[in-house]
Enzyme design. Structure first.
Site, PDB file in Angstrom:
ATOM      1  N   HIS A 182      -6.656   0.941  -7.411  1.00  0.00           N
ATOM      2  CA  HIS A 182      -6.990   0.228  -6.173  1.00  0.00           C
ATOM      3  C   HIS A 182      -7.749  -1.058  -6.540  1.00  0.00           C
ATOM      4  CE1 HIS A 182      -7.572  -0.585  -2.094  1.00  0.00           C
ATOM      5  NE2 HIS A 182      -8.207   0.498  -1.679  1.00  0.00           N
ATOM      6  N   GLN A 204     -10.052  -3.188  -3.946  1.00  0.00           N
ATOM      7  CA  GLN A 204     -11.315  -2.562  -3.565  1.00  0.00           C
ATOM      8  C   GLN A 204     -12.392  -2.844  -4.603  1.00  0.00           C
ATOM      9  OE1 GLN A 204     -12.430  -0.676  -0.745  1.00  0.00           O
ATOM     10  NE2 GLN A 204     -14.313  -1.195  -1.831  1.00  0.00           N
ATOM     11  N   ARG A 253     -13.976  -7.282   1.241  1.00  0.00           N
ATOM     12  CA  ARG A 253     -12.549  -7.059   1.041  1.00  0.00           C
ATOM     13  C   ARG A 253     -11.770  -8.312   1.438  1.00  0.00           C
ATOM     14  NH1 ARG A 253     -10.428  -2.128   0.904  1.00  0.00           N
ATOM     15  NH2 ARG A 253      -8.700  -3.283  -0.032  1.00  0.00           N
ATOM     16  N   ARG A 285       0.885  -1.169   0.000  1.00  0.00           N
ATOM     17  CA  ARG A 285       0.000   0.000   0.000  1.00  0.00           C
ATOM     18  C   ARG A 285       0.923   1.219   0.000  1.00  0.00           C
ATOM     19  NH1 ARG A 285      -5.435   0.697   1.629  1.00  0.00           N
ATOM     20  NH2 ARG A 285      -5.936   2.713   2.556  1.00  0.00           N
ATOM     21  N   CYS A 342     -16.513   2.970  -0.113  1.00  0.00           N
ATOM     22  CA  CYS A 342     -15.403   2.107   0.298  1.00  0.00           C
ATOM     23  C   CYS A 342     -14.924   2.387   1.723  1.00  0.00           C
ATOM     24  CB  CYS A 342     -14.235   2.224  -0.687  1.00  0.00           C
ATOM     25  SG  CYS A 342     -13.414   3.831  -0.680  1.00  0.00           S
ATOM     26  N   ASP A 378     -17.071   8.631  -2.526  1.00  0.00           N
ATOM     27  CA  ASP A 378     -15.893   8.372  -1.708  1.00  0.00           C
ATOM     28  C   ASP A 378     -15.517   9.684  -1.040  1.00  0.00           C
ATOM     29  OD1 ASP A 378     -13.689   7.157  -0.579  1.00  0.00           O
ATOM     30  OD2 ASP A 378     -12.502   7.106  -2.408  1.00  0.00           O
TER      31      ASP A 378
END
Length: 372
Positions: free
Chosen positions: A170, A173, A363, A143, A336, A294
C-alpha cells in the site's frame, strides 16, 4: 521473538521508467510512455530510492502549502486535458477522495470505475482490461485484491499504473505516513511569498526542495507496530529501514508471518538489523517514537472475527500499555483508518498524541505528488 526468515530470491522489479526525449512532441501530448518503451509504474515504495521518496515528500509539501496558504489556482495543471482511470474493486474513502480531488486540482479528469462499472476480472481478463482502458486514458490508479492483479495491470498497460492498494503493498498510504511524521518532527519554515500567482507553485516547490530534508527528520526514529501483519506492515518493512528508521512488529502467534516476497526485499536491501519481529507488544514498544496499528479484521476476513478478537486480546493500544513498555515520552500515534474501538481506545485515538487525521489529509497531498 520470531525466527529470522531466510533470504529469498528477489521479486521481479515492477517499476519501469521511460526516458522520453525533451524534443519529442509526444511529451507535450502526455503520451510519451506509449512511444518510448514501458511507462513508469508505482507498485511499491521498494522500487523507489530514498532520494525519490524524499522528492515525492517535498513535492507533496509544496502542493499542501500552495493549496492551504495561497490558492489552488496557483497549481501548475500538469494533468491538463488528461484522464486518469481509477479502477477500484474494493471500497474506499480516503484513497478515493484523495485521488479524485488530486486529479481535478491538477487539471485532469478522474474517471472512477468501481467493481460494478466494468468487466475487470469478471467477463474480461485483467490483461484485456489493461490494454483497453490504457489505450483510452493517460494513467491508471488501481485498488485491487490480490497483488497479482496490480502486477498484471502494470505488465500490459501502455500508461503508468499506481497501486492504490493490493493485499501485499500500500505505497500511497506509507507516503502519507512519512509526510505526517516529517511535519511533526521538522515543520517546514514558511517560504517567501511570491509576488503573484504566476509561477508560484514552481517557486514554492524549489523552496521546499532546497530547504526541506524529510530523510534527515526521519532518520533514527523508531516506529512500533502492534497488531496484525498486512499490506501496511509489508510496505513499512520495505521502506522505513531504507530511510534509516527502526521498525518493530508485535503480532500474535499465527498472525505474525511476514510474506517471503517482502522479507526478500528486506534482505536484498540489507536492512534486517533495523527490524524487530516479536509476539510481545512491550518488546516492540520499548523506545518507540511512533506507535501504529490497523484493523485486526480486514475486508474479506469477517468470518474470522471471533477468532481474531480472541487472538489479539491484550493488543489494544492504550496510554498505559505504551508508557509501561518504555516508549519515548513524546511518542506519537498513527492509524490509517477506519478505526475500531478494540484496536485503540478513545484516549489515544482522540488524544494529543494522535496524528490519525493529519495522516488522513496527507493522503491527498502525497497522492497528488505521485500523480504529477
Amino acid at each position: 521473538m520470531l525466527s529470522t526468515r531466510p533470504a529469498y530470491a528477489a521479486a521481479r522489479t515492477v517499476i519501469r521508467r521511460a526516458s522520453p526525449r525533451s524534443n519529442d512532441p509526444s511529451v507535450v501530448a502526455g503520451h510519451s510512455s506509449r512511444r518510448n518503451g514501458p511507462p513508469p509504474h508505482l507498485i511499491t515504495l521498494a522500487d523507489l530510492s530514498p532520494a525519490q521518496i524524499a522528492s515525492l515528500l517535498q513535492s507533496a509539501a509544496a502542493f499542501k502549502y500552495v493549496c492551504k496558504n495561497m490558492t489552488p489556482k496557483a497549481l501548475r495543471t500538469s494533468l491538463g486535458r488528461r484522464t486518469i482511470a481509477l479502477l477500484f474493486s474494493k471500497r474506499s474513502t480516503r484513497t478515493r477522495v484523495a485521488s479524485e480531488s488530486s486529479v481535478a486540482a491538477l487539471g485532469g479528469h478522474p474517471m472512477f470505475l468501481g467493481r460494478d462499472d466494468i468487466q475487470m476480472g469478471v467477463n474480461e481478463t485483467l490483461q484485456d482490461t489493461s490494454r483497453v482502458v490504457g489505450s483510452m486514458v493517460d494513467g491508471v490508479m488501481a485498488r485491487v485484491g490480490g497483488h497479482h492483479e496490480i502486477e498484471e495491470l502494470a505488465k500490459y498497460s501502455p500508461v503508468p499504473v499506481i497501486n492504490a492498494l493490493s493485499d501485499l503493498y500500500h505505497p500511497t498510504q506509507i507516503l502519507a505516513d512519512l509526510l505526517t511524521l516529517h511535519e511533526t518532527y521538522d515543520p517546514a519554515p514558511t517560504p517567501p511569498n511570491p509576488q503573484n500567482d504566476e509561477g508560484s507553485h514552481t517557486s514554492i516547490l524549489k523552496y521546499f526542495q532546497s530547504s526541506v530534508d524529510p530523510l534527515k527528520s526521519l532518520k533514527g526514529k523508531k516506529v512500533a507496530w502492534v497488531g496484525d501483519t498486512n499490506n501496511i506492515t509489508n510496505e513499512l518493512l520495505v521502506t522505513l529501514p531504507r530511510l534509516g528508521m527502526h521498525f518493530s512488529i508485535a503480532a500474535p502467534k499465527g498472525y505474525d508471518e511476514v510474506d517471503k516476497r517482502v522479507w526478500a526485499k528486506v534482505i536484498e536491501a540489507g536492512t534486517e538489523k533495523l527490524v524487530t519481529l516479536t509476539n510481545s507488544p512491550s518488546e516492540a514498544l520499548q523506545g518507540a517514537d511512533v506507535v501504529v496499528t490497523d484493523t485486526w479484521i480486514s475486508m474479506g476476513q469477517e468470518t474470522e472475527k471471533a477468532d481474531r478478537l480472541k487472538a489479539f486480546a491484550g493488543y489494544q493500544i492504550t496510554n498505559k500499555m505504551v508508557e509501561d513498555a518504555g516508549a519515548k515520552k513524546d511518542w506519537k500515534f498513527l492509524h490509517c483508518l477506519p478505526r475500531k474501538q478494540e484496536e485503540v481506545d478513545d484516549e489515544v485515538f482522540y488524544g494529543p498524541r494522535s496524528l490519525a487525521f493529519p495522516e488522513a489529509e496527507n493522503r491527498k497531498w502525497t497522492i497528488m505528488a505521485v500523480f504529477e
